[in-house]
Enzyme design. Structure first.
Site, PDB file in Angstrom:
ATOM      1  N   ASP A  78       0.813  -1.210   0.000  1.00 33.02           N
ATOM      2  CA  ASP A  78       0.000   0.000   0.000  1.00 33.02           C
ATOM      3  C   ASP A  78       0.852   1.268   0.000  1.00 33.02           C
ATOM      4  O   ASP A  78       0.437   2.299  -0.542  1.00 33.02           O
ATOM      5  CB  ASP A  78      -0.940   0.006   1.207  1.00 33.02           C
ATOM      6  CG  ASP A  78      -2.170  -0.858   0.965  1.00 33.02           C
ATOM      7  OD1 ASP A  78      -2.079  -1.779   0.132  1.00 33.02           O
ATOM      8  OD2 ASP A  78      -3.209  -0.618   1.594  1.00 33.02           O
ATOM      9  N   CYS A 119       0.931  -8.047   4.929  1.00 29.53           N
ATOM     10  CA  CYS A 119       0.503  -6.674   4.663  1.00 29.53           C
ATOM     11  C   CYS A 119      -0.999  -6.514   4.478  1.00 29.53           C
ATOM     12  O   CYS A 119      -1.756  -7.467   4.504  1.00 29.53           O
ATOM     13  CB  CYS A 119       1.302  -6.105   3.495  1.00 29.53           C
ATOM     14  SG  CYS A 119       3.031  -5.809   3.968  1.00 29.53           S
ATOM     15  N   LYS A 121      -3.941  -5.892   2.663  1.00 29.85           N
ATOM     16  CA  LYS A 121      -5.114  -6.581   2.126  1.00 29.85           C
ATOM     17  C   LYS A 121      -4.901  -8.083   2.036  1.00 29.85           C
ATOM     18  O   LYS A 121      -5.861  -8.834   1.843  1.00 29.85           O
ATOM     19  CB  LYS A 121      -5.462  -6.037   0.733  1.00 29.85           C
ATOM     20  CG  LYS A 121      -5.582  -4.540   0.671  1.00 29.85           C
ATOM     21  CD  LYS A 121      -6.510  -3.985   1.735  1.00 29.85           C
ATOM     22  CE  LYS A 121      -6.344  -2.495   1.923  1.00 29.85           C
ATOM     23  NZ  LYS A 121      -5.040  -2.052   2.414  1.00 29.85           N
ATOM     24  N   CYS A 192       5.202  -2.098   8.261  1.00 28.36           N
ATOM     25  CA  CYS A 192       5.603  -0.769   8.760  1.00 28.36           C
ATOM     26  C   CYS A 192       5.396  -0.651  10.269  1.00 28.36           C
ATOM     27  O   CYS A 192       4.469  -1.231  10.833  1.00 28.36           O
ATOM     28  CB  CYS A 192       4.846   0.305   8.008  1.00 28.36           C
ATOM     29  SG  CYS A 192       5.105   0.216   6.217  1.00 28.36           S
ATOM     30  N   GLU A 440      -6.751   4.577  -0.502  1.00 21.19           N
ATOM     31  CA  GLU A 440      -6.338   5.210   0.749  1.00 21.19           C
ATOM     32  C   GLU A 440      -5.838   6.616   0.467  1.00 21.19           C
ATOM     33  O   GLU A 440      -5.273   6.884  -0.591  1.00 21.19           O
ATOM     34  CB  GLU A 440      -5.223   4.403   1.419  1.00 21.19           C
ATOM     35  CG  GLU A 440      -5.706   3.106   2.021  1.00 21.19           C
ATOM     36  CD  GLU A 440      -4.620   2.365   2.782  1.00 21.19           C
ATOM     37  OE1 GLU A 440      -4.953   1.385   3.456  1.00 21.19           O
ATOM     38  OE2 GLU A 440      -3.441   2.768   2.695  1.00 21.19           O
ATOM     39  N   SER A 466      -5.261   5.199   5.233  1.00 19.83           N
ATOM     40  CA  SER A 466      -4.256   4.282   5.743  1.00 19.83           C
ATOM     41  C   SER A 466      -4.366   4.218   7.255  1.00 19.83           C
ATOM     42  O   SER A 466      -4.796   5.184   7.901  1.00 19.83           O
ATOM     43  CB  SER A 466      -2.866   4.771   5.340  1.00 19.83           C
ATOM     44  OG  SER A 466      -1.869   4.169   6.134  1.00 19.83           O
TER      45      SER A 466
END
Length: 550
Positions: A78, A119, A121, A192, A440, A466
């Site tokens: 993303d 991550c 999705k 992240c 997002e 996000s």
């Protein structure tokens, strides 16, 4: 075993011949066939370490007495697709992943599966598939990235790159420091470092009992994560032998736990899209009202970035998800988990070693959970805000509308300094149908924050945010503009009121005038013609339903 359908009987001689061609021995035909569904890819930092974990899952499956087969699904980052056409594919990829897994599992009659993910999705797509095929299944999330370092300061992706863009534009960062942040914010593999969507979904997956204890926060490339991968491989064979399928774990009580945990953590608003979609495939209905009801009764007891100052690594070392659940006490249902232990058996052995990173309910960061559901004239079917990332000053705000029909147009205005104090940025035609794909909006929200406007400007959209977004940013406005929702007829200069404590969002325009505008409104032509996104736009439902396909 399900796999006996492709292994046993005279008429399956051709099938066995093909299996032997892959290297399967005659003795292995008597063992459970277990799929390792991996989303390894070289372009997503959260997934570059999956090759290593695949090996440990495979070792575990064979140690447990099963036979492992590796299969793959795609992964989209993303962060890399943010702010351009690529983000239109992120949410729709969730459906593709679920469909791919269903196809592979059902076609080859696997007895069980371990899903390796990390991550945004990919994790919910895999959980949707697990609920749909209803076989013994375990999720292994690959873990958070460690914090970056630049000039001895700890860094995370969102604050130190996305928000840094606005600071650089404002003249608060030198070109040298901007480059230093780029090079240092993401030091290696992992999702992240804050409580963004990837880590939120990893944590709620553990909270609903679909991952081994400690999996949600165990750091990427750690020995602990390798051990969890191995144990997951062993355990899935046990689930097969015990006849424990996904829906026996993914109960209504388990989803309640997932929502409460999300609220207590202050997690991503994207969970309001993903959990109803997963529940739908499990035959369970999750309404928006449930999120708000549980939020009002679930104190926020952690404060992780973007809303707070702590990192996922801090949460891991403070006690992880077992520690958070322990402090939530009897608000959590004592459900069975894939580990073979109940949730309370897991949390009885948990220890909270830092009472500020994981607080008690009596000393919570906020009396309510991290997410609030708003309704009103502008969003009669609901809208979502991450209230844990909104300052007290902006919990109520009235602004003048600055209307944009795409994220790009809004971002251009923000970067050119055309958004000023008192503005309410409205970004529409970015919903599931209108986008298509419900992009997002991290780039514009981060730019607003980086330019120091997060306490004087709000942003609303029928798109989504996000998990890294902070400030008064309200998404998922339903009905969306493409469906003729009220947001489609907002005009520049209109007054809009948001009242997060009161759970309201209203367009302060005479009702008759709104009705007149809606009569004159007609939908714009589709942005995308041809390919998957055109089909997706025709099948996708509203954000308040989880953006599932019909």
């Amino acid at each position: 075993m399900r796999s006996d359908l492709i292994k046993k009987g005279l008429e399956r001689a051709p099938h066995r011949a093909l299996l032997h061609a892959t290297g399967v021995t005659k003795d292995a035909l008597s063992k459970p066939f277990v799929a390792i569904i991996s989303s390894f890819t070289d372009i997503v930092p959260g997934h570059i370490g999956l090759r290593d974990l695949e090996r440990y899952i495979e070792k575990g499956i064979h140690t447990g007495g099963g036979y492992a087969f590796l299969s793959s699904v795609p992964g989209i980052c993303d962060g890399i697709v943010m702010g351009h056409k690529g983000m239109r594919y992120s949410l729709p990829s969730r459906e593709l992943i679920a469909d791919m897994i269903e196809s592979v599992i059902e076609a080859h009659r696997f007895d069980g599966m371990v899903m390796l993910t990390n991550c945004d999705k990919i994790t919910p797509g895999m959980l949707m598939a697990a609920a749909r095929v209803d076989i013994p299944s375990i999720v292994v999330t690959a873990g958070p990235m460690i914090s970056g370092r630049y000039k001895m300061k700890r860094l995370s992706l969102v604050r130190d790159t996305f928000e840094a863009v606005g600071k650089y534009k404002k003249g608060e960062l030198s070109a040298e420091d901007m480059e230093g942040l780029e090079m240092s914010a993401c030091p290696g593999p992992g999702s992240c470092q804050g409580l963004y969507t990837a880590n939120t979904m990893a944590c709620v997956t553990e909270g609903m009992g679909m991952s081994m204890p400690g999996c949600g926060t165990a750091l990427a490339v750690s020995a602990k994560k390798r051990r969890i991968a191995f144990e997951s491989g062993v355990r899935v064979v046990g689930l097969i032998r015990e006849g424990i399928s996904s829906r026996k774990i993914m109960t209504k009580e388990a989803f309640d736990n997932a929502i409460r945990l999300d609220m207590a953590l202050g997690g991503s608003t994207n969970s309001v899209l993903h959990l109803p979609a997963i529940a739908h495939d499990a035959g369970i209905s999750l309404k928006l009202e449930l999120f708000d009801m549980l939020s009002k009764d679930s104190p926020q007891i952690t404060s992780i970035r973007p809303g707070g100052e702590y990192f996922m690594e801090d949460l891991e070392y403070a006690g992880g998800i077992p520690g958070v659940i322990k402090n939530l006490g009897d608000k959590i249902n004592d459900i069975m988990t894939i580990s073979g232990k109940t949730m309370m058996e897991i949390t009885d052995k948990a220890e909270v070693v830092d009472n500020d990173i994981i607080r008690s309910m009596s000393n919570s960061y906020n009396k309510e959970g991290g997410i609030a559901i708003l309704r009103g004239g502008l969003a009669p079917d609901g809208a979502v805000v991450k209230q844990s990332a909104v300052s007290k000053k902006m919990m109520k705000f009235t602004g003048r509308a600055r209307v944009f029909d795409s994220e790009e147009d809004a971002m251009k205005a923000i970067m050119e300094g055309k958004i000023i104090k008192g503005d309410m940025v409205v970004i529409r035609y970015e919903g599931p149908k209108g986008g298509p794909g419900m992009r997002e909006m991290l780039s514009p929200t981060s730019a607003i924050t980086g330019m120091g406007l997060e306490e004087s400007v709000a942003l609303i959209t029928d798109g989504r945010f996000s998990g890294g977004t902070r400030g008064p940013c309200i998404g998922h406005i339903s009905p969306e503009a493409m469906d003729g929702g009220t947001i489609a007829v907002v005009q520049d200069g209109d007054k809009i009121e948001i009242d997060i404590p009161g759970r309201r969002i209203d367009l302060c325009v005479d009702k008759g005038e709104i009705e007149r505008r809606l009569k004159e409104w007609s939908p714009p032509p589709p942005r995308i013609k041809g390919g998957y996104l055109e089909r997706y736009a025709k099948m996708v439902t509203s954000a308040n339903t989880g953006a599932i396909l019909r």
